[in-house]
Design a protein around this motif. Structure first.
Motif, mmCIF file in Angstrom:
data_model
loop_
_atom_site.group_PDB
_atom_site.id
_atom_site.type_symbol
_atom_site.label_atom_id
_atom_site.label_comp_id
_atom_site.label_asym_id
_atom_site.label_seq_id
_atom_site.Cartn_x
_atom_site.Cartn_y
_atom_site.Cartn_z
ATOM 1 N N LEU A 122 -6.444 -5.627 0.588
ATOM 2 C CA LEU A 122 -5.605 -4.425 0.671
ATOM 3 C C LEU A 122 -4.169 -4.791 1.052
ATOM 4 C CD1 LEU A 122 -8.108 -1.998 2.445
ATOM 5 C CD2 LEU A 122 -7.455 -2.044 0.029
ATOM 6 N N ALA A 123 -4.018 -5.835 1.876
ATOM 7 C CA ALA A 123 -2.673 -6.278 2.246
ATOM 8 C C ALA A 123 -1.915 -6.772 1.021
ATOM 9 C CB ALA A 123 -2.758 -7.383 3.303
ATOM 10 N N GLY A 124 -2.600 -7.521 0.150
ATOM 11 C CA GLY A 124 -1.966 -7.960 -1.081
ATOM 12 C C GLY A 124 -1.534 -6.793 -1.944
ATOM 13 N N ALA A 125 -2.380 -5.764 -2.000
ATOM 14 C CA ALA A 125 -2.044 -4.566 -2.768
ATOM 15 C C ALA A 125 -0.852 -3.843 -2.153
ATOM 16 C CB ALA A 125 -3.254 -3.639 -2.835
ATOM 17 N N LEU A 126 -0.804 -3.767 -0.819
ATOM 18 C CA LEU A 126 0.305 -3.093 -0.145
ATOM 19 C C LEU A 126 1.632 -3.804 -0.409
ATOM 20 C CD1 LEU A 126 -1.149 -2.157 3.370
ATOM 21 C CD2 LEU A 126 -0.328 -0.580 1.614
ATOM 22 N N LEU A 127 1.602 -5.119 -0.391
ATOM 23 C CA LEU A 127 2.838 -5.860 -0.655
ATOM 24 C C LEU A 127 3.321 -5.624 -2.086
ATOM 25 C CD1 LEU A 127 1.986 -9.220 1.143
ATOM 26 C CD2 LEU A 127 3.716 -7.552 1.839
ATOM 27 N N ALA A 128 2.368 -5.601 -3.023
ATOM 28 C CA ALA A 128 2.742 -5.327 -4.411
ATOM 29 C C ALA A 128 3.231 -3.898 -4.578
ATOM 30 C CB ALA A 128 1.557 -5.585 -5.336
ATOM 31 N N ALA A 129 2.725 -2.986 -3.750
ATOM 32 C CA ALA A 129 3.101 -1.572 -3.842
ATOM 33 C C ALA A 129 4.568 -1.344 -3.506
ATOM 34 C CB ALA A 129 2.224 -0.730 -2.918
ATOM 35 N N GLN A 130 5.213 -2.338 -2.906
ATOM 36 C CA GLN A 130 6.644 -2.230 -2.660
ATOM 37 C C GLN A 130 7.438 -2.341 -3.964
ATOM 38 O OE1 GLN A 130 6.636 -5.425 0.548
ATOM 39 N NE2 GLN A 130 7.912 -3.892 1.547
ATOM 40 N N ARG A 131 6.778 -2.847 -5.009
ATOM 41 C CA ARG A 131 7.451 -3.038 -6.291
ATOM 42 C C ARG A 131 6.925 -2.121 -7.379
ATOM 43 N NH1 ARG A 131 7.954 -9.618 -7.034
ATOM 44 N NH2 ARG A 131 8.639 -10.145 -4.910
ATOM 45 N N VAL A 132 5.618 -1.802 -7.319
ATOM 46 C CA VAL A 132 5.007 -0.976 -8.359
ATOM 47 C C VAL A 132 4.225 0.166 -7.712
ATOM 48 C CG1 VAL A 132 4.813 -2.887 -9.993
ATOM 49 C CG2 VAL A 132 2.932 -2.423 -8.421
ATOM 50 N N GLU A 133 3.983 1.197 -8.482
ATOM 51 C CA GLU A 133 3.232 2.353 -7.970
ATOM 52 C C GLU A 133 1.738 2.036 -7.947
ATOM 53 O OE1 GLU A 133 2.486 7.095 -8.988
ATOM 54 O OE2 GLU A 133 3.861 5.885 -10.204
ATOM 55 N N VAL A 134 1.081 2.439 -6.870
ATOM 56 C CA VAL A 134 -0.359 2.204 -6.702
ATOM 57 C C VAL A 134 -1.077 3.544 -6.678
ATOM 58 C CG1 VAL A 134 -2.165 1.197 -5.255
ATOM 59 C CG2 VAL A 134 0.093 0.133 -5.356
ATOM 60 N N THR A 135 -2.137 3.675 -7.474
ATOM 61 C CA THR A 135 -2.904 4.919 -7.520
ATOM 62 C C THR A 135 -4.120 4.809 -6.613
ATOM 63 O OG1 THR A 135 -4.327 4.202 -9.350
ATOM 64 C CG2 THR A 135 -2.209 5.231 -9.917
ATOM 65 N N GLY A 136 -4.654 5.971 -6.246
ATOM 66 C CA GLY A 136 -5.857 6.007 -5.425
ATOM 67 C C GLY A 136 -7.038 5.359 -6.116
ATOM 68 N N GLY A 137 -7.129 5.555 -7.431
ATOM 69 C CA GLY A 137 -8.223 4.952 -8.191
ATOM 70 C C GLY A 137 -8.194 3.436 -8.129
ATOM 71 N N THR A 138 -6.999 2.868 -8.174
ATOM 72 C CA THR A 138 -6.868 1.415 -8.086
ATOM 73 C C THR A 138 -7.376 0.900 -6.743
ATOM 74 O OG1 THR A 138 -4.969 1.379 -9.580
ATOM 75 C CG2 THR A 138 -5.235 -0.498 -8.116
ATOM 76 N N VAL A 139 -7.024 1.599 -5.675
ATOM 77 C CA VAL A 139 -7.472 1.198 -4.342
ATOM 78 C C VAL A 139 -8.998 1.227 -4.259
ATOM 79 C CG1 VAL A 139 -7.461 1.798 -1.884
ATOM 80 C CG2 VAL A 139 -5.346 1.934 -3.222
ATOM 81 N N VAL A 140 -9.599 2.271 -4.819
ATOM 82 C CA VAL A 140 -11.068 2.384 -4.795
ATOM 83 C C VAL A 140 -11.702 1.201 -5.516
ATOM 84 C CG1 VAL A 140 -13.039 3.710 -5.657
ATOM 85 C CG2 VAL A 140 -11.129 4.880 -4.545
ATOM 86 N N TRP A 141 -11.183 0.848 -6.671
ATOM 87 C CA TRP A 141 -11.767 -0.258 -7.430
ATOM 88 C C TRP A 141 -11.509 -1.610 -6.776
ATOM 89 C CZ3 TRP A 141 -15.710 0.470 -10.185
ATOM 90 C CH2 TRP A 141 -15.878 1.642 -10.911
ATOM 91 N N ILE A 142 -10.409 -1.732 -6.042
ATOM 92 C CA ILE A 142 -10.193 -2.950 -5.251
ATOM 93 C C ILE A 142 -11.273 -3.069 -4.178
ATOM 94 C CG2 ILE A 142 -8.682 -4.036 -3.536
ATOM 95 C CD1 ILE A 142 -6.300 -3.011 -5.137
ATOM 96 N N LEU A 143 -11.565 -1.958 -3.509
ATOM 97 C CA LEU A 143 -12.612 -1.952 -2.485
ATOM 98 C C LEU A 143 -13.958 -2.345 -3.084
ATOM 99 C CD1 LEU A 143 -11.656 1.310 -0.549
ATOM 100 C CD2 LEU A 143 -11.336 -1.031 0.219
ATOM 101 N N VAL A 144 -14.278 -1.745 -4.227
ATOM 102 C CA VAL A 144 -15.551 -2.042 -4.893
ATOM 103 C C VAL A 144 -15.613 -3.522 -5.280
ATOM 104 C CG1 VAL A 144 -16.963 -1.611 -6.953
ATOM 105 C CG2 VAL A 144 -15.886 0.305 -5.741
#
Length: 294
Positions: free
Chosen positions: A35-57
């Motif tokens: 999730l930290a990697g996703a948060l850092l990338a989110a500073q550059r690109v938009e992150v959707t809730g669905g993406t977060v769910v699939w990262i968790l899965v």
């Protein structure tokens, strides 16, 4: 009514066995860093809730598959080691066939989640599985077993970065280096418990080759590198002063963890190991505050 209660009790018992089989609670080690990697990338690109769910899965599935594979290939050694003889396969709480089916199912779920995260993640998913599975076999071939566990866990932040569309940049690699040295460092501590058994079984590890005292020095050096990489990330991302205060807190936790284990006293290894669950969660909270709270 009694029959219904028996069915429910059996279901609960089965779920408990499977969760224990893969040490589900230990997902807190890798998941925060994905999730930290996703948060850092989110500073550059938009992150959707669905993406977060699939990262968790994807992360839970990959870790479950890796742990299940580890239990399968180590079942013979686990049965002989007094510390691990009570695990599910050696004591017969789960059959070999059930374990194989679980690993296959978790692997398929991981690949499916990677497909949902995009073509690049899907293409890299077999490589990711190969990396996390290799750790379980490494102790048969190389001294540097604990570094391969670090590599397996280092996949998490890079995967999280790629999953949300991050491309280029040093952030995921610094975070991967941090988690790799962190995990490798605490796994060296954990492996010290099995030094005598591993030597007798012709298994390899850093403690087996260098002894407990030198292995502890290596572990501490790796945790120093963890802090160095986390600090370096502050200047690359960039992140603010709150982040640096948080990293100092993580460093204090790691120092305390190391202080619990001595070459002449390994009685606190499990306590030291368990502290690492707090490290991952704390770091994720620090990052969230640093990015969104300032």
């Amino acid at each position: 009514m009694d029959r219904k209660r028996d069915v429910i009790d059996n279901l609960r018992s089965t779920i408990s066995v499977y969760l224990s089989f893969v040490r589900f609670s230990h997902s807190v080690f890798a998941l925060p860093f994905a999730l930290a990697g996703a948060l850092l990338a989110a500073q550059r690109v938009e992150v959707t809730g669905g993406t977060v769910v699939w990262i968790l899965v994807a992360m839970v599935a990959a870790r479950s598959a890796a742990m299940g594979f580890n239990r399968l290939v180590d079942a013979r050694f686990d049965a002989l080691n007094p510390r691990t003889a009570g695990r599910e396969l050696p004591r017969g709480a789960m059959s070999h066939r059930e374990a194989v089916a679980f690993v296959v199912a978790a692997s398929v779920l991981f690949v499916f989640a990677a497909w949902r995260l995009g073509p690049l993640c899907f293409a890299l998913s077999p490589l990711a599985l190969a990396i996390v599975f290799w750790y379980s076999l490494a102790k048969r071939f190389t001294t540097w077993t604990q570094l391969f566990l670090g590599l397996a866990m280092a996949v998490a932040p890079v995967g999280g970065w790629l999953a949300v569309g991050g491309r280029g940049g040093w952030e995921p690699w610094l975070l991967a280096a941090a988690i790799g040295t962190w995990v490798g460092g605490f796994d060296v501590l954990y492996a010290c418990q099995d030094l005598d058994f591993d030597r007798a079984s012709n298994l390899r590890s850093i403690p087996v080759r260098y002894g407990v005292a030198r292995a502890l020095t290596i572990s501490r050096g790796m945790h120093v590198l963890t802090v160095v990489f986390l600090v370096a990330l502050a200047f690359v991302a960039p992140l603010g002063s709150i982040y640096l205060v948080g990293v100092a807190t993580v460093a204090a936790l790691l120092a305390y963890e190391q202080s619990l284990v001595r070459a002449d006293d390994l009685s606190q290894v499990k306590r030291a190991f368990d502290l690492n669950g707090y490290v991952g969660i704390l770091y994720l909270l620090i990052l969230v505050v640093s990015i969104y709270g300032e």
